[in-house]
Design a protein around this motif. Structure first.
Motif, PDB file in Angstrom:
ATOM      1  N   VAL A 197      24.411  48.888  55.938  1.00  0.00           N
ATOM      2  CA  VAL A 197      24.224  47.922  56.774  1.00  0.00           C
ATOM      3  C   VAL A 197      25.490  47.575  57.218  1.00  0.00           C
ATOM      4  O   VAL A 197      26.450  47.235  56.447  1.00  0.00           O
ATOM      5  CB  VAL A 197      23.417  47.026  56.399  1.00  0.00           C
ATOM      6  CG1 VAL A 197      23.318  45.758  57.033  1.00  0.00           C
ATOM      7  CG2 VAL A 197      21.833  47.426  56.034  1.00  0.00           C
ATOM      8  N   MET A 198      25.816  47.288  58.637  1.00  0.00           N
ATOM      9  CA  MET A 198      27.075  46.690  58.933  1.00  0.00           C
ATOM     10  C   MET A 198      27.025  45.214  59.420  1.00  0.00           C
ATOM     11  O   MET A 198      25.980  45.064  60.355  1.00  0.00           O
ATOM     12  CB  MET A 198      27.805  47.555  60.154  1.00  0.00           C
ATOM     13  CG  MET A 198      28.773  46.993  60.618  1.00  0.00           C
ATOM     14  SD  MET A 198      30.113  47.409  59.605  1.00  0.00           S
ATOM     15  CE  MET A 198      31.328  45.966  60.125  1.00  0.00           C
ATOM     16  N   LEU A 254      32.664  43.406  71.823  1.00  0.00           N
ATOM     17  CA  LEU A 254      31.764  43.413  70.415  1.00  0.00           C
ATOM     18  C   LEU A 254      30.760  44.512  70.419  1.00  0.00           C
ATOM     19  O   LEU A 254      29.709  44.641  71.270  1.00  0.00           O
ATOM     20  CB  LEU A 254      30.749  42.089  70.584  1.00  0.00           C
ATOM     21  CG  LEU A 254      30.067  41.866  69.410  1.00  0.00           C
ATOM     22  CD1 LEU A 254      30.654  41.936  67.913  1.00  0.00           C
ATOM     23  CD2 LEU A 254      29.117  40.637  69.383  1.00  0.00           C
ATOM     24  N   PRO A 255      31.193  45.332  69.643  1.00  0.00           N
ATOM     25  CA  PRO A 255      30.236  46.697  69.557  1.00  0.00           C
ATOM     26  C   PRO A 255      29.060  46.532  68.799  1.00  0.00           C
ATOM     27  O   PRO A 255      28.487  47.092  67.794  1.00  0.00           O
ATOM     28  CB  PRO A 255      31.180  47.800  68.731  1.00  0.00           C
ATOM     29  CG  PRO A 255      32.071  46.771  67.684  1.00  0.00           C
ATOM     30  CD  PRO A 255      32.148  45.692  68.634  1.00  0.00           C
ATOM     31  N   VAL A 256      28.074  45.789  69.720  1.00  0.00           N
ATOM     32  CA  VAL A 256      26.744  45.560  69.089  1.00  0.00           C
ATOM     33  C   VAL A 256      26.157  46.888  68.567  1.00  0.00           C
ATOM     34  O   VAL A 256      25.275  46.956  67.496  1.00  0.00           O
ATOM     35  CB  VAL A 256      26.014  44.976  70.218  1.00  0.00           C
ATOM     36  CG1 VAL A 256      24.329  44.681  69.622  1.00  0.00           C
ATOM     37  CG2 VAL A 256      26.623  43.580  70.548  1.00  0.00           C
ATOM     38  N   SER A 257      26.367  48.010  69.228  1.00  0.00           N
ATOM     39  CA  SER A 257      25.527  49.275  68.961  1.00  0.00           C
ATOM     40  C   SER A 257      25.866  49.885  67.537  1.00  0.00           C
ATOM     41  O   SER A 257      24.796  50.464  67.093  1.00  0.00           O
ATOM     42  CB  SER A 257      25.899  50.320  70.026  1.00  0.00           C
ATOM     43  OG  SER A 257      27.300  50.686  70.061  1.00  0.00           O
ATOM     44  N   VAL A 258      26.812  49.352  67.003  1.00  0.00           N
ATOM     45  CA  VAL A 258      27.012  49.843  65.426  1.00  0.00           C
ATOM     46  C   VAL A 258      26.997  48.687  64.471  1.00  0.00           C
ATOM     47  O   VAL A 258      27.334  48.920  63.157  1.00  0.00           O
ATOM     48  CB  VAL A 258      28.384  50.433  65.304  1.00  0.00           C
ATOM     49  CG1 VAL A 258      28.580  51.713  66.387  1.00  0.00           C
ATOM     50  CG2 VAL A 258      29.615  49.293  65.652  1.00  0.00           C
ATOM     51  N   CYS A 259      26.348  47.668  64.926  1.00  0.00           N
ATOM     52  CA  CYS A 259      26.274  46.333  64.135  1.00  0.00           C
ATOM     53  C   CYS A 259      24.825  46.086  63.735  1.00  0.00           C
ATOM     54  O   CYS A 259      24.104  46.233  64.588  1.00  0.00           O
ATOM     55  CB  CYS A 259      26.797  45.009  64.639  1.00  0.00           C
ATOM     56  SG  CYS A 259      28.529  45.049  64.772  1.00  0.00           S
ATOM     57  N   ASP A 260      24.219  45.780  62.484  1.00  0.00           N
ATOM     58  CA  ASP A 260      22.991  45.615  62.292  1.00  0.00           C
ATOM     59  C   ASP A 260      22.722  44.108  62.101  1.00  0.00           C
ATOM     60  O   ASP A 260      21.712  43.617  62.269  1.00  0.00           O
ATOM     61  CB  ASP A 260      22.698  46.083  60.801  1.00  0.00           C
ATOM     62  CG  ASP A 260      22.817  47.853  60.724  1.00  0.00           C
ATOM     63  OD1 ASP A 260      22.010  48.396  61.463  1.00  0.00           O
ATOM     64  OD2 ASP A 260      23.880  48.298  60.145  1.00  0.00           O
ATOM     65  N   VAL A 318      19.810  40.294  64.335  1.00  0.00           N
ATOM     66  CA  VAL A 318      19.483  41.115  63.505  1.00  0.00           C
ATOM     67  C   VAL A 318      18.938  42.560  64.107  1.00  0.00           C
ATOM     68  O   VAL A 318      17.834  42.062  64.825  1.00  0.00           O
ATOM     69  CB  VAL A 318      18.367  40.682  62.635  1.00  0.00           C
ATOM     70  CG1 VAL A 318      17.908  41.521  61.475  1.00  0.00           C
ATOM     71  CG2 VAL A 318      18.882  39.397  61.745  1.00  0.00           C
ATOM     72  N   HIS A 319      19.378  43.429  64.028  1.00  0.00           N
ATOM     73  CA  HIS A 319      18.905  44.681  64.682  1.00  0.00           C
ATOM     74  C   HIS A 319      17.657  45.064  63.968  1.00  0.00           C
ATOM     75  O   HIS A 319      17.359  44.758  62.684  1.00  0.00           O
ATOM     76  CB  HIS A 319      19.936  45.867  64.348  1.00  0.00           C
ATOM     77  CG  HIS A 319      19.590  47.051  64.867  1.00  0.00           C
ATOM     78  ND1 HIS A 319      18.820  48.082  64.272  1.00  0.00           N
ATOM     79  CD2 HIS A 319      19.931  47.469  66.169  1.00  0.00           C
ATOM     80  CE1 HIS A 319      18.750  49.139  65.200  1.00  0.00           C
ATOM     81  NE2 HIS A 319      19.211  48.892  66.297  1.00  0.00           N
ATOM     82  N   ALA A 320      16.872  45.519  64.807  1.00  0.00           N
ATOM     83  CA  ALA A 320      15.326  45.637  64.339  1.00  0.00           C
ATOM     84  C   ALA A 320      15.486  46.860  63.205  1.00  0.00           C
ATOM     85  O   ALA A 320      15.991  47.675  62.922  1.00  0.00           O
ATOM     86  CB  ALA A 320      14.566  46.779  65.399  1.00  0.00           C
ATOM     87  N   GLY A 321      14.611  46.140  62.298  1.00  0.00           N
ATOM     88  CA  GLY A 321      14.645  47.131  60.840  1.00  0.00           C
ATOM     89  C   GLY A 321      15.466  46.662  59.696  1.00  0.00           C
ATOM     90  O   GLY A 321      15.429  47.322  58.614  1.00  0.00           O
ATOM     91  N   THR A 322      16.549  45.838  60.194  1.00  0.00           N
ATOM     92  CA  THR A 322      17.411  45.586  59.106  1.00  0.00           C
ATOM     93  C   THR A 322      17.303  43.924  58.581  1.00  0.00           C
ATOM     94  O   THR A 322      18.512  43.298  58.314  1.00  0.00           O
ATOM     95  CB  THR A 322      18.919  45.717  59.693  1.00  0.00           C
ATOM     96  OG1 THR A 322      19.100  45.158  60.653  1.00  0.00           O
ATOM     97  CG2 THR A 322      19.064  47.573  59.648  1.00  0.00           C
ATOM     98  N   GLU A 323      16.083  43.544  58.776  1.00  0.00           N
ATOM     99  CA  GLU A 323      16.020  42.007  58.345  1.00  0.00           C
ATOM    100  C   GLU A 323      16.676  41.776  56.929  1.00  0.00           C
ATOM    101  O   GLU A 323      15.989  42.258  56.035  1.00  0.00           O
ATOM    102  CB  GLU A 323      14.651  41.598  58.649  1.00  0.00           C
ATOM    103  CG  GLU A 323      14.238  41.564  60.113  1.00  0.00           C
ATOM    104  CD  GLU A 323      13.890  42.945  60.839  1.00  0.00           C
ATOM    105  OE1 GLU A 323      13.775  43.684  59.990  1.00  0.00           O
ATOM    106  OE2 GLU A 323      13.599  43.143  61.836  1.00  0.00           O
TER     107      GLU A 323
END
Length: 367
Positions: free
Chosen positions: A171-172, A185-191, A211-216
């Motif tokens: 997880v990033m 801000l590279p949101v696409s590679v951040c969780d 919080v990216h979906a699935g990494t709560e």
């Protein structure tokens, strides 16, 4: 007073203040109450949530949770992710120049069995990429890194670190407090992304965790579960409203303003007498961290008491310790004690900046 301490906190935007006033003066309902006034307060909170989301992660698949600030957001992201990771992933990786809310959290996890790896940086303040590749593996639960360093303004390669973390299933976690609205801000590679309102011209006392979906992360605060069942505590509609407006205003900032201020500042505090700390290229130009050999910073601040600037991060002021960031880039304690940090931004006028820095320069030279 000339205010040049934008890394510690930014001035409150007038528009954010005006958005907060009705909720401080006229309305007092709990946004989690079911009656009409409670629903009205809740609507204000949700409008603010949408504003922050739109500014932080437009179009990304994720949720935004309001917190008491970025410290809580970072603690929750790191400790909550480690809690969920399980024994198969005992490793936590971060960087030596991170904010204390990250470094202290990972050290607390070490006492609970985490295998903590603190990556070194070079003299430029950038992470050692070879060390990162060696450390981040299939046993890694998370990688925590700051987008823009709060003390020296260096921009870490978050996109590269995020891709590396994703490649091994880690997880990033990104502390974007100082960088959001200022650098990409590279949101696409951040969780998980931690942010704070008072670093983007909003009120103190509120931040958020995206919080990216699935990494709560696992819950850390128990009670009413007001924030999506994962974070408890009554929200302040006033603080949320101020945060939302300050986030919406970020898109209106003119990047050339800070570039002009940077050029003016460097023309005054210039080499060879003033040495720049951190990389000259990979940095946010609203942060100028420089040192002068033999400089007595305590005396300088006393003589320039009408100018607000920093001898280090606000979080460590008064501790008596030299900056861990400056030590990490290879400075001796003596050199670290010779450093000052100048921060400027939206409301800084060029003429006041130049006048203040000329006064600092004269005082530093004993003139």
């Amino acid at each position: 007073m000339t205010y040049l301490d934008y890394q510690a906190t930014t001035p409150l935007a007038p528009e954010a203040f005006e958005a907060m006033v009705p909720w401080l003066r006229d309305h007092h309902a709990n946004p989690h109450s079911p009656h009409r006034e409670g629903r009205r307060a809740k609507a204000t909170v949700e409008v603010a949530r949408d504003q922050v989301l739109a500014a932080l992660a437009p179009g990304a698949e994720g949720r935004l949770f309001f917190t008491s600030g970025a410290t809580e957001a970072a603690n929750w992201a790191i400790a909550g992710t480690f809690e969920r990771s399980g024994a198969a992933r005992p490793k936590v990786v971060t960087i030596a120049t991170e904010h204390s809310c990250v470094l202290d959290t990972v050290q607390a996890l070490a006492a609970r069995g985490a295998e903590v790896v603190v990556l070194p940086v070079g003299a430029d303040g950038l992470v050692d990429r070879d060390a990162a590749v060696a450390a981040i593996d299939e046993r890694t639960a998370l990688v925590a890194a700051m987008l823009v360093n709060n003390e020296i303004g260096v921009v870490q390669p978050i996109a590269w670190l995020g891709e590396l973390a994703r490649s091994v299933g880690a997880v990033m976690v990104c502390d974007a407090v100082q960088g959001w609205g200022r650098v990409a801000l590279p949101v696409s590679v951040c969780d998980l992304i931690a942010v704070s309102a008072h670093k983007i011209y909003g009120p103190k006392g509120i931040g958020a965790l995206w919080v990216h979906a699935g990494t709560e992360p696992a819950t850390l605060l128990y009670g009413g579960g007001q924030e999506g069942g994962l974070r408890s505590g009554t929200l302040s509609p006033a603080l949320c409203a101020g945060f939302g407006v300050s986030a919406a205003l970020l898109t209106q900032d003119d990047p050339s303003h800070v570039e002009t201020l940077w050029d003016a500042a460097r023309a005054v505090l210039s080499a060879p007498d003033w040495v720049l700390n951190g990389d000259a290229g990979a940095r946010w130009h609203g942060n100028l961290n420089v040192r002068m050999d033999g400089l007595d910073v305590a005396r300088l601040m006393s003589e320039c008491r009408d100018i607000a600037f920093s001898a280090g991060s606000a979080c460590a002021s008064g501790s008596g310790r030299t900056s861990h960031v400056l030590r990490a880039i290879g400075l001796s304690d003596a050199q670290a004690k010779n450093a000052i940090r100048i921060g400027f931004g939206r409301y800084t006028r060029q003429e006041e900046l130049v006048a203040a820095l000329q006064a600092i320069d004269r005082a530093a030279r004993g003139q």
